[in-house]
Design a protein around this motif. Structure first.
Motif, short mmCIF file in Angstrom:
data_model
loop_
_atom_site.label_atom_id
_atom_site.label_comp_id
_atom_site.label_asym_id
_atom_site.label_seq_id
_atom_site.Cartn_x
_atom_site.Cartn_y
_atom_site.Cartn_z
N LEU A 180 -1.95 8.34 8.44
CA LEU A 180 -0.75 8.84 7.75
C LEU A 180 -0.43 7.98 6.53
O LEU A 180 -0.15 8.51 5.45
N THR A 181 -0.47 6.67 6.70
CA THR A 181 -0.19 5.80 5.55
C THR A 181 -1.29 5.93 4.50
O THR A 181 -1.01 5.85 3.29
N ASN A 182 -2.53 6.15 4.94
CA ASN A 182 -3.61 6.37 3.98
C ASN A 182 -3.41 7.66 3.19
O ASN A 182 -3.74 7.75 2.01
N LEU A 183 -2.86 8.67 3.86
CA LEU A 183 -2.58 9.94 3.18
C LEU A 183 -1.56 9.73 2.08
O LEU A 183 -1.71 10.28 0.97
N VAL A 184 -0.53 8.96 2.37
CA VAL A 184 0.48 8.66 1.34
C VAL A 184 -0.17 7.93 0.17
O VAL A 184 0.11 8.20 -1.00
N GLY A 185 -1.08 7.00 0.49
CA GLY A 185 -1.76 6.27 -0.57
C GLY A 185 -2.62 7.17 -1.43
O GLY A 185 -2.74 6.96 -2.64
#
Length: 364
Positions: A139-144
């Motif tokens: 999820l945090t990678n998606l935001v990145g």
């Protein structure tokens, strides 16, 4: 002079190397792959076998079945928004609900939390493109990859967002995820998460959690917690994980196994530092077995955390791991296993042990 018979030459196709791979993963693939991984593609509530000695497991199934049934109908926005545990009650006014907008599965390793989370995803009556499933790291990678606003826009039309292995490792992630989930709740997205840490305790031992108490409490307010007790099913009634093999055994198995990779463990650890963790799944595309020689304890925390992510991706994809060197329960130092990331390390040991057991069939 020794009269022993020399070892037979190693034959078979040359295995691939994970160290030779530097995958590029477009943002649209990150979104499209937000579904339960192959290991959990066929799981359902009916295939979860509760431990009769742990009533919390049966209770969790019942609550989640009701939860999934309550997510039918039109997308929950505005006056039509439904409360998570007041299913079917239309709101009297277009205001945010006062109760939790999600369910949070807390428990130890191997009690079936991911099985239940994936079952919830499958049972929710919505098209696959209206449901998202991913780990906290994904999820945090998606935001990145997409940027914050685009991530909010992309996920706001979803009926359900499932977040596996919910953990907060630094203040930036705390603020980021708290803000993101708040936006999604306002848009009517249902939330479900798993973790080994209760919502109000997220971040403890990792950073100055007291300085970010407001954000952490804001995250906790989105969830109703379901505690799931029990022992690690991966080791319940099963034999101990096999001891590490010799380098030659691992090398022979790699050459004899179609689709296997073969790498020296220290070199693989160095390579992981050059690949973003969001690409570790792509790093293993098409790999049928991972063979590692010379496994040694990981040298530092940054390296250890990268290895945890790789272990998660291999476990998700059911890729057996055959290794020589030290056993997997000696990968992390005693200091690491007592520190703030200990739950991640124990999870990695549990999963790698299961994959090592799967790899026994590769040795002839």
């Amino acid at each position: 002079m020794s009269s022993s018979t020399p070892a037979a030459p190693i034959t078979g196709a040359a295995p691939s190397s994970l160290c030779a791979r530097e995958p590029h993963v477009p943002a649209e693939r990150l979104v499209a792959e937000m579904v339960p991984p192959p290991r959990f593609d066929s799981v359902r509530f009916s295939t979860y076998i509760p431990d009769p000695n742990q009533p919390s497991q049966t209770e969790a199934v019942q609550v989640l079945e009701t939860f999934a049934a309550g997510l039918g109908g039109a997308h929950a926005t505005g006056a039509g928004r439904r409360g998570f545990f007041g299913f079917g009650r239309a709101a009297k006014a277009p205001k945010a609900p006062s109760g939790p907008r999600g369910v949070y599965l807390d428990g130890g390793y191997g009690v079936g939390k991911t099985h239940l989370l994936a079952s919830l995803w499958h049972a929710t009556p919505a098209a696959p493109e209206l449901k998202a499933f991913g780990t906290f790291v994904e999820l945090t990678n998606l935001v990145g990859a997409l940027g914050f606003q685009q991530t909010v826009k992309t996920l706001s039309g979803h009926r359900l967002l499932c977040i596996d292995e919910f953990e907060l490792d630094d203040p930036g992630d705390t603020v980021l995820v708290s803000t993101l989930l708040g936006k999604l709740v306002e848009a009517g997205v249902a939330l479900a998460a798993t973790s080994n840490t209760l919502p109000g305790k997220l971040g403890e031992g990792r950073f100055a959690a007291a300085d970010f108490l407001r954000e952490i409490q804001g995250l906790s307010a989105h969830f109703r917690t379901l505690r799931i007790d029990g022992e690690d099913y991966r080791h319940r009634g099963l034999p101990e994980a096999p001891a590490p093999y010799a380098d030659e055994q691992v090398t022979r198995a790699a050459h004899a196994t179609e689709g296997a990779s073969l790498d020296a463990f220290p070199e693989l650890l160095a390579h992981l530092a050059k690949v973003h963790p969001s690409r570790y799944g792509a790093l293993t595309d098409g790999v049928k077995a991972v063979c590692l020689t010379g496994v040694v304890p990981v040298p530092d925390q940054s390296t250890a955390l990268r290895l945890v992510v790789l272990a998660d991706r291999l476990y998700d994809r059911e890729v057996p791991v055959l290794a020589s060197g030290v056993p997997f329960d000696e990968l992390f130092s005693e200091e690491m296993l007592k520190g703030g990331y200990r739950k991640k390390y124990f999870r990695a040991i549990s999963r790698l042990t299961a994959l090592a057991r799967d790899a026994k069939r590769l040795v002839r």
